[in-house]
Structure formats: structure tokens, C-alpha cells
Design an enzyme around this catalytic site. Structure first.
Site, PDB file in Angstrom:
ATOM      1  N   ALA A  30      15.388   9.131   0.090  1.00  0.00           N
ATOM      2  CA  ALA A  30      16.647   9.205   0.828  1.00  0.00           C
ATOM      3  C   ALA A  30      17.142  10.647   0.887  1.00  0.00           C
ATOM      4  O   ALA A  30      16.806  11.472   0.032  1.00  0.00           O
ATOM      5  CB  ALA A  30      17.699   8.320   0.166  1.00  0.00           C
ATOM      6  N   ASP A  31      17.939  10.917   1.893  1.00  0.00           N
ATOM      7  CA  ASP A  31      18.627  12.194   2.004  1.00  0.00           C
ATOM      8  C   ASP A  31      19.997  11.928   2.602  1.00  0.00           C
ATOM      9  O   ASP A  31      20.117  11.175   3.576  1.00  0.00           O
ATOM     10  CB  ASP A  31      17.847  13.181   2.886  1.00  0.00           C
ATOM     11  N   THR A  32      21.020  12.539   2.007  1.00  0.00           N
ATOM     12  CA  THR A  32      22.398  12.318   2.440  1.00  0.00           C
ATOM     13  C   THR A  32      23.043  13.641   2.811  1.00  0.00           C
ATOM     14  O   THR A  32      22.905  14.628   2.090  1.00  0.00           O
ATOM     15  CB  THR A  32      23.225  11.659   1.315  1.00  0.00           C
ATOM     16  N   GLY A  44      19.703   9.094   5.398  1.00  0.00           N
ATOM     17  CA  GLY A  44      18.427   8.666   5.957  1.00  0.00           C
ATOM     18  C   GLY A  44      17.596   8.085   4.830  1.00  0.00           C
ATOM     19  O   GLY A  44      17.591   8.620   3.712  1.00  0.00           O
TER      20      GLY A  44
END
Length: 191
Positions: free
Chosen positions: A68-70, A105
Site C-alpha cells: 500500500a501507499d498513502t 493505493g
């Protein structure tokens, strides 16, 4: 007891680990070692999807990979983790009294099967007095958080309203992830 596939979290984020533990999904932490940059200008949604795929594909261990990437986005500008005091101050001043998006994502991968999606939560800050910004920066809390604040900690004081998944702002949209993990035969403890 039914055995589930092995889940690998491609993140060193203690918040993401805590969220998976909270819902009873056992996992192993194997941080992805990737350069977090875009190959060309991207929207916040494209950017987090790109980075989550890049992280998931960097892990070669056997199992279901969750990456994940925020980011925080305002005025089509991506606010990642502030590098220093002046960046943290500028980010918080920009967010003060305004609404912004928190976009995560997520990529789930097992062998050739891969699913990538993103989740958006809308957050509105109240107007932040200058002394609040300075006091918050002095806590050192802003520096490892997208947008320079942590909603689950002292930065939650700034939030006037939220629309969407609260846990997405913390760093992992657990409702959507849990639904998607089911197609990889991974379920929360009580399911």
C-alpha cells in the site's frame, strides 16, 4: 482450524501492522525496498496505485503480497511525508481550514494474480492557529506521516469532519482490503 495462505505485508509501517492485527489477519512484515517516485507526472490516484504495484512486485517471498501507499492531496498537489520542519509547517498551513483527500493505493498479488485499487477519504481541517501548528511540529509526530499529520494521534485534533474510511487515513482501508483478500482465500479472524 482452516489454514489460510501466508500473507506478507510489504510495509514497515507499524500502523498498517496494527490494523491487520486488529482484525485478526496474521501476516509477516517484509518491507519493500523501492524508490518512491513517479516515472512521469501522475494524479494522486495514479501515483499511489503505481507505488503499491511497484512495492508488491519488489517482494519475491512466497505468499500473498499486500502493498500500500498513502498520500494526502490538496489542489492536485501530493503531500507525502514532510522532510523537515519547514515542509511540515507549510503542509499544515495549506491544510488549515480546508478539505483534502487521503488516497491509498493497494496491490494484492499472489503469483500471476494481481489486483490493484485505490480508496479515497475526504478530510476537512478546522482553521489551525499558528501556535497549534508550531506546537504540533515540536512533537515530531508529523515527520513519518503523509500530509504531516496522524489522525489516530495528536493530529486528530485538527480534523473537523471526515467522509469515508477512517482507517484509510491511518494508512490501510481495512474494509475494502478485507473484501478483496477474500478472493485470495484470506479472511479476518471471525469470518
Amino acid at each position: 482450524m482452516i489454514t489460510q495462505p501466508h500473507l506478507i505485508l510489504a510495509s514497515a509501517s507499524p500502523r498498517r501492522t496494527e490494523l491487520l492485527q486488529q482484525i485478526g489477519i496474521p501476516h509477516e512484515v517484509v518491507p519493500a525496498n523501492v524508490v518512491e517516485e513517479a516515472p512521469y507526472p501522475m494524479s494522486p490516484h495514479e501515483y499511489v496505485r503505481h507505488l503499491s504495484q511497484k512495492k508488491a512486485r519488489a517482494i519475491t517471498a512466497d505468499g500473498v503480497i499486500l502493498a500500500a501507499d498513502t498520500v494526502v492531496a490538496i489542489d492536485d498537489m501530493i503531500l507525502e511525508k514532510p522532510a523537515d520542519i519547514s515542509e511540515a509547517r507549510a503542509m499544515l498551513a495549506r491544510l488549515s481550514g480546508r478539505a483534502h483527500e487521503v488516497v491509498t493505493g493497494v496491490t494484492i498479488r499472489f503469483g500471476e494474480k494481481e489486483e490493484t485499487f485505490d480508496v479515497t477519504t475526504y478530510v476537512r481541517f478546522g482553521a489551525l492557529p499558528g501556535e497549534w501548528i508550531e506546537g504540533y511540529i515540536a512533537t515530531n509526530e508529523p515527520y513519518d506521516k503523509a500530509g504531516g499529520y496522524g489522525i489516530q494521534a495528536m493530529g486528530g485534533l485538527f480534523v473537523e469532519a471526515i467522509e469515508g474510511d477512517y482507517y484509510n487515513v491511518v494508512g490501510l482501508p481495512i474494509h475494502e482490503i478485507t473484501k478483496r483478500l477474500a478472493s485470495f482465500e484470506i479472511k479476518p479472524m471471525f469470518a
